[in-house]
Design a protein around this motif. Sequence first.
Motif, PDB file in Angstrom:
ATOM      1  N   LEU A  70       3.584   2.172   2.198  1.00 37.74           N
ATOM      2  CA  LEU A  70       2.881   3.321   2.766  1.00 37.74           C
ATOM      3  C   LEU A  70       2.305   2.982   4.145  1.00 37.74           C
ATOM      4  N   CYS A  71       1.738   1.797   4.287  1.00 37.80           N
ATOM      5  CA  CYS A  71       1.202   1.369   5.586  1.00 37.80           C
ATOM      6  C   CYS A  71       2.307   1.307   6.635  1.00 37.80           C
ATOM      7  N   ASN A  72       3.465   0.792   6.259  1.00 40.88           N
ATOM      8  CA  ASN A  72       4.578   0.695   7.209  1.00 40.88           C
ATOM      9  C   ASN A  72       4.997   2.064   7.723  1.00 40.88           C
ATOM     10  N   GLU A  73       4.827   3.083   6.910  1.00 37.28           N
ATOM     11  CA  GLU A  73       5.250   4.434   7.280  1.00 37.28           C
ATOM     12  C   GLU A  73       4.152   5.244   7.964  1.00 37.28           C
ATOM     13  N   PHE A  74       2.903   5.102   7.502  1.00 37.09           N
ATOM     14  CA  PHE A  74       1.846   6.005   7.942  1.00 37.09           C
ATOM     15  C   PHE A  74       0.752   5.344   8.787  1.00 37.09           C
ATOM     16  N   CYS A  75       0.834   4.042   9.001  1.00 39.58           N
ATOM     17  CA  CYS A  75      -0.176   3.339   9.797  1.00 39.58           C
ATOM     18  C   CYS A  75       0.445   2.801  11.083  1.00 39.58           C
ATOM     19  N   GLN A  76      -0.391   2.165  11.892  1.00 40.02           N
ATOM     20  CA  GLN A  76       0.092   1.531  13.113  1.00 40.02           C
ATOM     21  C   GLN A  76       0.930   0.305  12.755  1.00 40.02           C
ATOM     22  N   ARG A  77       1.877  -0.010  13.610  1.00 42.40           N
ATOM     23  CA  ARG A  77       2.747  -1.164  13.382  1.00 42.40           C
ATOM     24  C   ARG A  77       1.911  -2.435  13.199  1.00 42.40           C
ATOM     25  N   GLY A  78       2.210  -3.164  12.137  1.00 45.03           N
ATOM     26  CA  GLY A  78       1.515  -4.422  11.863  1.00 45.03           C
ATOM     27  C   GLY A  78       0.316  -4.303  10.941  1.00 45.03           C
ATOM     28  N   GLU A  79      -0.143  -3.074  10.688  1.00 45.95           N
ATOM     29  CA  GLU A  79      -1.274  -2.904   9.787  1.00 45.95           C
ATOM     30  C   GLU A  79      -0.800  -3.015   8.341  1.00 45.95           C
ATOM     31  N   GLY A  80      -1.677  -3.468   7.479  1.00 48.16           N
ATOM     32  CA  GLY A  80      -1.314  -3.553   6.072  1.00 48.16           C
ATOM     33  C   GLY A  80      -2.277  -4.406   5.287  1.00 48.16           C
ATOM     34  N   ILE A  81      -1.786  -4.851   4.143  1.00 53.03           N
ATOM     35  CA  ILE A  81      -2.594  -5.610   3.195  1.00 53.03           C
ATOM     36  C   ILE A  81      -1.881  -6.927   2.925  1.00 53.03           C
ATOM     37  N   PHE A  82      -2.640  -7.994   2.923  1.00 54.26           N
ATOM     38  CA  PHE A  82      -2.057  -9.294   2.592  1.00 54.26           C
ATOM     39  C   PHE A  82      -3.011 -10.064   1.695  1.00 54.26           C
ATOM     40  N   GLN A  83      -2.477 -11.121   1.117  1.00 57.60           N
ATOM     41  CA  GLN A  83      -3.254 -11.927   0.185  1.00 57.60           C
ATOM     42  C   GLN A  83      -3.318 -13.360   0.686  1.00 57.60           C
ATOM     43  N   LYS A  84      -4.491 -13.949   0.573  1.00 56.32           N
ATOM     44  CA  LYS A  84      -4.682 -15.355   0.924  1.00 56.32           C
ATOM     45  C   LYS A  84      -5.685 -15.947  -0.054  1.00 56.32           C
ATOM     46  N   ASP A  85      -5.326 -17.067  -0.649  1.00 58.62           N
ATOM     47  CA  ASP A  85      -6.198 -17.733  -1.620  1.00 58.62           C
ATOM     48  C   ASP A  85      -6.678 -16.764  -2.703  1.00 58.62           C
ATOM     49  N   PHE A  86      -5.760 -15.973  -3.220  1.00 58.90           N
ATOM     50  CA  PHE A  86      -5.991 -15.037  -4.320  1.00 58.90           C
ATOM     51  C   PHE A  86      -6.854 -13.833  -3.959  1.00 58.90           C
TER      52      PHE A  86
END
Length: 115
Positions: A70-86
Amino acid sequence: MRKIENDMIHAIKRGKSWKSGNTEVYVNDNHCANVYLHGNLIAWINQDNDLRVFDAGWQTRTTKSRLNALCNEFCQRGEGIFQKDFAWYIRKLVGAVDGQSIYKTIEFVDGYVFN
């Protein structure tokens, strides 16, 4: 992107409710789309393409995958959700310097709005 995620985005863009497997899009009379995973609300998109994201208490790979589609389609390029150390984080575009995008990383907040 997975086929189910492509179909999900296609339904939202057409403004049509849709369901396949564990994922459902419900479009209301105001043309806002609610996205559900296993019956739990994980996102809504309004007419202005503002995207509000939720983890519904399940920070799983599948939830994150749907939200990032959804972020790839409706947000600015490069925005999103990621995980680090759980832990989940939100990557938000805040500007650009000399043509280079500048992002801010914040802890994931249930109900965060990308606009």
